[in-house]
Scaffold this motif. Structure first.
Motif, PDB file in Angstrom:
ATOM      1  N   ILE A   1     -23.436 -14.101 -50.408  1.00  0.00           N
ATOM      2  CA  ILE A   1     -24.864 -13.489 -49.839  1.00  0.00           C
ATOM      3  C   ILE A   1     -25.336 -12.253 -50.591  1.00  0.00           C
ATOM      4  O   ILE A   1     -24.469 -11.470 -50.794  1.00  0.00           O
ATOM      5  CB  ILE A   1     -24.440 -13.059 -48.394  1.00  0.00           C
ATOM      6  CG1 ILE A   1     -24.201 -14.095 -47.350  1.00  0.00           C
ATOM      7  CG2 ILE A   1     -26.082 -12.378 -48.037  1.00  0.00           C
ATOM      8  CD1 ILE A   1     -25.023 -15.456 -47.574  1.00  0.00           C
ATOM      9  N   GLU A   2     -26.470 -12.308 -51.145  1.00  0.00           N
ATOM     10  CA  GLU A   2     -26.992 -11.319 -51.815  1.00  0.00           C
ATOM     11  C   GLU A   2     -28.159 -10.506 -51.095  1.00  0.00           C
ATOM     12  O   GLU A   2     -28.130  -9.327 -51.314  1.00  0.00           O
ATOM     13  CB  GLU A   2     -27.951 -12.032 -53.075  1.00  0.00           C
ATOM     14  CG  GLU A   2     -27.138 -12.621 -54.008  1.00  0.00           C
ATOM     15  CD  GLU A   2     -27.702 -13.313 -55.005  1.00  0.00           C
ATOM     16  OE1 GLU A   2     -28.998 -13.586 -54.890  1.00  0.00           O
ATOM     17  OE2 GLU A   2     -27.158 -13.449 -56.218  1.00  0.00           O
TER      18      GLU A   2
ATOM     19  N   THR B   1     -29.899 -14.552 -42.107  1.00  0.00           N
ATOM     20  CA  THR B   1     -29.921 -15.169 -40.587  1.00  0.00           C
ATOM     21  C   THR B   1     -29.948 -16.512 -40.849  1.00  0.00           C
ATOM     22  O   THR B   1     -30.769 -17.039 -41.452  1.00  0.00           O
ATOM     23  CB  THR B   1     -31.075 -14.578 -39.848  1.00  0.00           C
ATOM     24  OG1 THR B   1     -31.242 -13.333 -39.642  1.00  0.00           O
ATOM     25  CG2 THR B   1     -31.044 -15.113 -38.521  1.00  0.00           C
ATOM     26  N   TYR B   2     -29.119 -17.278 -40.051  1.00  0.00           N
ATOM     27  CA  TYR B   2     -29.073 -18.789 -40.080  1.00  0.00           C
ATOM     28  C   TYR B   2     -28.665 -19.412 -38.738  1.00  0.00           C
ATOM     29  O   TYR B   2     -28.256 -18.727 -37.766  1.00  0.00           O
ATOM     30  CB  TYR B   2     -28.064 -19.204 -41.064  1.00  0.00           C
ATOM     31  CG  TYR B   2     -26.879 -18.831 -40.708  1.00  0.00           C
ATOM     32  CD1 TYR B   2     -25.716 -19.666 -39.766  1.00  0.00           C
ATOM     33  CD2 TYR B   2     -25.818 -17.438 -41.262  1.00  0.00           C
ATOM     34  CE1 TYR B   2     -24.534 -18.923 -39.451  1.00  0.00           C
ATOM     35  CE2 TYR B   2     -24.649 -17.093 -40.638  1.00  0.00           C
ATOM     36  CZ  TYR B   2     -23.856 -17.861 -39.860  1.00  0.00           C
ATOM     37  OH  TYR B   2     -22.667 -17.502 -39.446  1.00  0.00           O
TER      38      TYR B   2
ATOM     39  N   HIS C   1     -33.664 -16.462 -42.953  1.00  0.00           N
ATOM     40  CA  HIS C   1     -33.909 -15.226 -43.565  1.00  0.00           C
ATOM     41  C   HIS C   1     -32.937 -15.097 -44.706  1.00  0.00           C
ATOM     42  O   HIS C   1     -31.636 -15.491 -44.683  1.00  0.00           O
ATOM     43  CB  HIS C   1     -34.198 -14.169 -42.892  1.00  0.00           C
ATOM     44  CG  HIS C   1     -34.894 -14.098 -41.735  1.00  0.00           C
ATOM     45  ND1 HIS C   1     -36.199 -13.848 -41.810  1.00  0.00           N
ATOM     46  CD2 HIS C   1     -34.684 -14.363 -40.283  1.00  0.00           C
ATOM     47  CE1 HIS C   1     -36.630 -14.210 -40.628  1.00  0.00           C
ATOM     48  NE2 HIS C   1     -35.815 -14.391 -39.691  1.00  0.00           N
ATOM     49  N   GLY C   2     -33.358 -14.290 -45.711  1.00  0.00           N
ATOM     50  CA  GLY C   2     -32.484 -13.756 -46.800  1.00  0.00           C
ATOM     51  C   GLY C   2     -32.046 -14.761 -47.853  1.00  0.00           C
ATOM     52  O   GLY C   2     -32.814 -15.997 -48.137  1.00  0.00           O
ATOM     53  N   LYS C   3     -31.228 -14.686 -48.868  1.00  0.00           N
ATOM     54  CA  LYS C   3     -30.989 -15.418 -49.870  1.00  0.00           C
ATOM     55  C   LYS C   3     -29.418 -15.228 -50.496  1.00  0.00           C
ATOM     56  O   LYS C   3     -28.686 -13.993 -50.035  1.00  0.00           O
ATOM     57  CB  LYS C   3     -31.771 -15.101 -51.024  1.00  0.00           C
ATOM     58  CG  LYS C   3     -31.636 -13.917 -51.789  1.00  0.00           C
ATOM     59  CD  LYS C   3     -32.740 -13.841 -52.788  1.00  0.00           C
ATOM     60  CE  LYS C   3     -32.917 -12.359 -53.457  1.00  0.00           C
ATOM     61  NZ  LYS C   3     -33.729 -12.419 -54.580  1.00  0.00           N
TER      62      LYS C   3
ATOM     63  N   ARG D   1     -23.955 -10.229 -44.174  1.00  0.00           N
ATOM     64  CA  ARG D   1     -24.505  -8.923 -44.999  1.00  0.00           C
ATOM     65  C   ARG D   1     -24.143  -9.377 -46.413  1.00  0.00           C
ATOM     66  O   ARG D   1     -23.268 -10.197 -47.107  1.00  0.00           O
ATOM     67  CB  ARG D   1     -23.962  -7.920 -44.489  1.00  0.00           C
ATOM     68  CG  ARG D   1     -24.258  -7.407 -43.215  1.00  0.00           C
ATOM     69  CD  ARG D   1     -23.643  -6.168 -42.809  1.00  0.00           C
ATOM     70  NE  ARG D   1     -23.912  -5.738 -41.553  1.00  0.00           N
ATOM     71  CZ  ARG D   1     -24.723  -4.894 -41.098  1.00  0.00           C
ATOM     72  NH1 ARG D   1     -25.503  -4.338 -42.212  1.00  0.00           N
ATOM     73  NH2 ARG D   1     -25.043  -4.742 -39.811  1.00  0.00           N
ATOM     74  N   PRO D   2     -24.959  -8.544 -47.320  1.00  0.00           N
ATOM     75  CA  PRO D   2     -24.474  -8.802 -48.614  1.00  0.00           C
ATOM     76  C   PRO D   2     -23.343  -8.666 -49.296  1.00  0.00           C
ATOM     77  O   PRO D   2     -22.405  -7.760 -48.674  1.00  0.00           O
ATOM     78  CB  PRO D   2     -25.381  -7.811 -49.625  1.00  0.00           C
ATOM     79  CG  PRO D   2     -26.657  -7.614 -48.448  1.00  0.00           C
ATOM     80  CD  PRO D   2     -25.964  -7.709 -47.363  1.00  0.00           C
TER      81      PRO D   2
END
Length: 138
Positions: A107-108, A112-113, A80-82, A61-62
């Motif tokens: 995480i911003e 998912t990784y 997913h995400g950045k 999570r951020p």
């Protein structure tokens, strides 16, 4: 279902029709399209990698950090995400491995990784007789 995931599933299903049916889940299909297909990896070799190696799916999570407290060295690919790594944005398709003690990814946007244990991947390479699979993992 988001448009990126839907297009990845459609692209993977088209590749499956061309190469013979291989069953992949939604995350695996997206991973194949984002990170392996454009490198010339066939769906059958990708499926071998998934079938022959130990991996895990993870999320963060951020505000959380990836790589910071890694006990075993892992190779991670963002799905997913950045996040930010040393001031540089990383996003879907980014390949992450810890290179120094203070290496971390902030995480911003929820990520998912997929993560592979580097030691176990190395063992897979040593013991496989399939040169194409070795090339894919390297």
């Amino acid at each position: 279902m988001g448009p990126i995931l839907l297009s990845a599933i459609l692209a993977a299903s088209k590749a499956m029709r061309k190469q013979g049916t291989i069953s992949l889940g939604g995350n695996e299909a997206l991973l194949y399209v984002q990170s392996f297909q454009q490198k010339g990896c066939s769906l059958s070799f990708f499926h071998k990698l998934i079938a022959c190696s130990e991996y895990r799916w993870g999320s963060a999570r951020p505000g959380a950090y990836l790589l910071l407290n890694s006990v075993e060295p892992e190779l991670k690919i963002l799905l997913h995400g950045k996040g930010q790594r040393k001031g540089v944005e990383v996003g879907p398709g980014a390949v992450l491995m810890k290179h120094s003690e203070d290496d971390k990814v902030l995480i911003e946007e929820s990520v998912t990784y997929i993560a592979w244990n580097v030691r176990k991947l190395t063992e897979l390479i040593k013991h496989t007789k399939d040169p194409a699979l070795v090339k894919l993992v390297r």
